[in-house]
Design a protein around this motif. Structure first.
Motif, PDB file in Angstrom:
ATOM      1  N   GLU A   1      59.802  16.829  43.520  1.00 39.57           N
ATOM      2  CA  GLU A   1      59.538  17.067  44.938  1.00 39.57           C
ATOM      3  C   GLU A   1      58.140  16.561  45.285  1.00 39.57           C
ATOM      4  O   GLU A   1      57.168  16.864  44.593  1.00 39.57           O
ATOM      5  N   PRO A   2      57.994  15.749  46.336  1.00 43.05           N
ATOM      6  CA  PRO A   2      56.664  15.254  46.710  1.00 43.05           C
ATOM      7  C   PRO A   2      55.685  16.381  47.007  1.00 43.05           C
ATOM      8  O   PRO A   2      56.061  17.436  47.524  1.00 43.05           O
ATOM      9  N   VAL A   3      54.426  16.169  46.649  1.00 41.45           N
ATOM     10  CA  VAL A   3      53.366  17.146  46.862  1.00 41.45           C
ATOM     11  C   VAL A   3      52.296  16.508  47.729  1.00 41.45           C
ATOM     12  O   VAL A   3      51.946  15.338  47.542  1.00 41.45           O
TER      13      VAL A   3
ATOM     14  N   ARG B   1      59.274   8.633  34.232  1.00 43.42           N
ATOM     15  CA  ARG B   1      58.758   9.273  35.447  1.00 43.42           C
ATOM     16  C   ARG B   1      59.901  10.028  36.110  1.00 43.42           C
ATOM     17  O   ARG B   1      60.817   9.419  36.671  1.00 43.42           O
ATOM     18  N   ARG B   2      59.860  11.339  36.011  1.00 39.47           N
ATOM     19  CA  ARG B   2      60.914  12.165  36.590  1.00 39.47           C
ATOM     20  C   ARG B   2      60.814  12.168  38.119  1.00 39.47           C
ATOM     21  O   ARG B   2      59.733  12.046  38.691  1.00 39.47           O
TER      22      ARG B   2
ATOM     23  N   ASP C   1      54.375  11.598  44.616  1.00 40.11           N
ATOM     24  CA  ASP C   1      55.244  12.097  43.553  1.00 40.11           C
ATOM     25  C   ASP C   1      54.861  11.401  42.255  1.00 40.11           C
ATOM     26  O   ASP C   1      53.766  10.813  42.154  1.00 40.11           O
ATOM     27  N   ASN C   2      55.742  11.425  41.273  1.00 39.31           N
ATOM     28  CA  ASN C   2      55.420  10.857  39.953  1.00 39.31           C
ATOM     29  C   ASN C   2      55.193   9.350  39.977  1.00 39.31           C
ATOM     30  O   ASN C   2      54.661   8.792  39.013  1.00 39.31           O
ATOM     31  N   ARG C   3      55.604   8.676  41.015  1.00 33.12           N
ATOM     32  CA  ARG C   3      55.396   7.228  41.089  1.00 33.12           C
ATOM     33  C   ARG C   3      53.923   6.861  41.197  1.00 33.12           C
ATOM     34  O   ARG C   3      53.535   5.737  40.871  1.00 33.12           O
ATOM     35  N   TRP C   4      53.091   7.802  41.629  1.00 30.40           N
ATOM     36  CA  TRP C   4      51.674   7.533  41.835  1.00 30.40           C
ATOM     37  C   TRP C   4      50.795   8.104  40.717  1.00 30.40           C
ATOM     38  O   TRP C   4      49.580   7.982  40.767  1.00 30.40           O
TER      39      TRP C   4
ATOM     40  N   LYS D   1      54.862   3.072  40.871  1.00 29.59           N
ATOM     41  CA  LYS D   1      55.751   2.711  39.780  1.00 29.59           C
ATOM     42  C   LYS D   1      57.167   3.208  40.076  1.00 29.59           C
ATOM     43  O   LYS D   1      57.369   4.107  40.891  1.00 29.59           O
ATOM     44  N   ALA D   2      58.136   2.612  39.393  1.00 28.58           N
ATOM     45  CA  ALA D   2      59.532   3.017  39.587  1.00 28.58           C
ATOM     46  C   ALA D   2      59.820   4.285  38.803  1.00 28.58           C
ATOM     47  O   ALA D   2      59.277   4.508  37.710  1.00 28.58           O
TER      48      ALA D   2
END
Length: 247
Positions: free
Chosen positions: A49-51, A45-46, A59-62, A27-28
C-alpha cells in the motif's frame, strides 16, 4: 531510504537529466530477485500500500537497496548492493587502485598586474588523518596474493606475433622457432607422461613456463596461488582441432 521521487511526479528532482531520472527509478515490482549480468541484481519488490512521504505517495518501487543493521549502526544513509558482475568488480577495484586523493587549486593575488595562471597552478596531494596514521605506522598499502598467468589459445601457426616496422621477416622467423604456452604444452605432453593428467588450464599449477626457453618446466614448489587466464570456452572448441594439428 527513499529515492526522489522524480520523473513525472517531480521533474525538478536533482537526478533528472534530459527529462528522465538518471537512477532508473521507479523500479518495477517483482515477486523474486533476479540476476543481471550487466549490473546489479534486480531485487524483489513486493506490491504494498502506498505511503505518504512529504508531498508524495511512494511504494516499494522507490526504495533504495539498504541494510537495516548498517543504517542503524552508522546512523546514516548507506546504499547496499550485491557485487554480482564483472562490471561491478571493476568498478570497485578502480577506487582501490586509483591512487591517493588529490586536489588541484590555484593561489591568486588580485593586486598582481601580470598574473601568470600557469605558474600559479599547483597539483597538490591530500593526505587524510587515517592515511597519515597508516603510513606513519609503516603498514602495507597493498599486497599481492595470487599470480595470474595468461595462456595462449590459437589455431595452428596463428599465434600473436609482435614486431617493429621493417623487421617483419625477423619476427616471422623468431615466431617459427618460439613456442607459445599452447604449443609448448603439446610438446610437454610428448616427453612427460605426468602432464597427461592435467588439462591445459590447470598446467600452470604444476609447471612453470620459461619465457627464455619457451618450455614448460616442472614446478618445484607453490602453485596453489596461481590463477590461469584462459579463454576456456574457445579452448574446449579448438581442443580437438589443435590436437589433430600437432599430433
Amino acid at each position: 531510504m527513499v529515492h526522489g521521487p522524480c520523473g513525472i511526479i517531480n521533474p525538478n528532482a536533482p537526478c533528472m537529466k534530459d527529462g528522465e531520472g538518471s537512477k532508473q527509478f521507479p523500479k518495477a515490482l517483482r515477486e523474486e530477485t533476479e540476476e543481471n549480468v550487466n549490473g546489479s541484481p534486480v531485487y524483489k519488490r513486493r506490491c504494498i500500500e502506498p505511503v505518504r512521504v512529504g508531498k508524495h505517495y511512494i511504494d516499494n518501487r522507490w526504495m533504495v537497496p539498504y541494510n537495516p543493521w548498517l543504517s542503524e549502526k552508522c546512523n546514516a544513509h548507506i546504499n547496499v548492493k550485491v557485487c554480482a558482475s564483472v562490471k561491478c568488480v571493476k568498478y570497485l577495484y578502480k577506487y582501490v587502485y586509483k591512487g591517493y586523493d588529490a586536489a588541484s587549486f590555484t593561489l591568486k593575488n588580485d593586486d598582481i598586474v601580470n598574473y601568470d595562471e600557469i605558474l600559479n597552478f599547483l597539483d597538490a596531494r591530500y593526505v587524510s588523518a587515517p592515511e597519515a596514521m597508516w603510513r606513519l605506522s609503516e603498514f602495507s598499502m597493498s599486497h599481492n596474493s595470487h599470480t595470474v598467468i595468461r595462456l595462449a589459445v590459437h589455431l595452428l601457426e596463428q599465434q600473436v606475433t609482435s614486431f617493429k616496422e621493417e623487421q617483419e621477416n625477423e619476427a616471422v622467423e623468431w615466431a617459427s622457432i618460439k613456442d607459445t604456452t599452447l604449443t609448448a604444452w603439446f610438446k610437454l605432453n610428448l616427453i612427460d607422461e605426468v602432464a597427461h593428467e592435467y588439462y591445459y588450464a590447470a598446467i600452470p599449477q604444476y609447471y612453470v613456463y620459461d619465457k627464455d626457453s619457451t618450455k614448460w618446466q616442472k614446478r618445484l614448489r607453490g602453485g596453489q596461488q596461481v590463477i590461469e587466464e584462459c579463454l576456456w570456452l574457445v579452448y574446449r572448441i579448438l581442443k580437438d582441432l589443435t590436437f589433430e594439428c600437432y599430433y
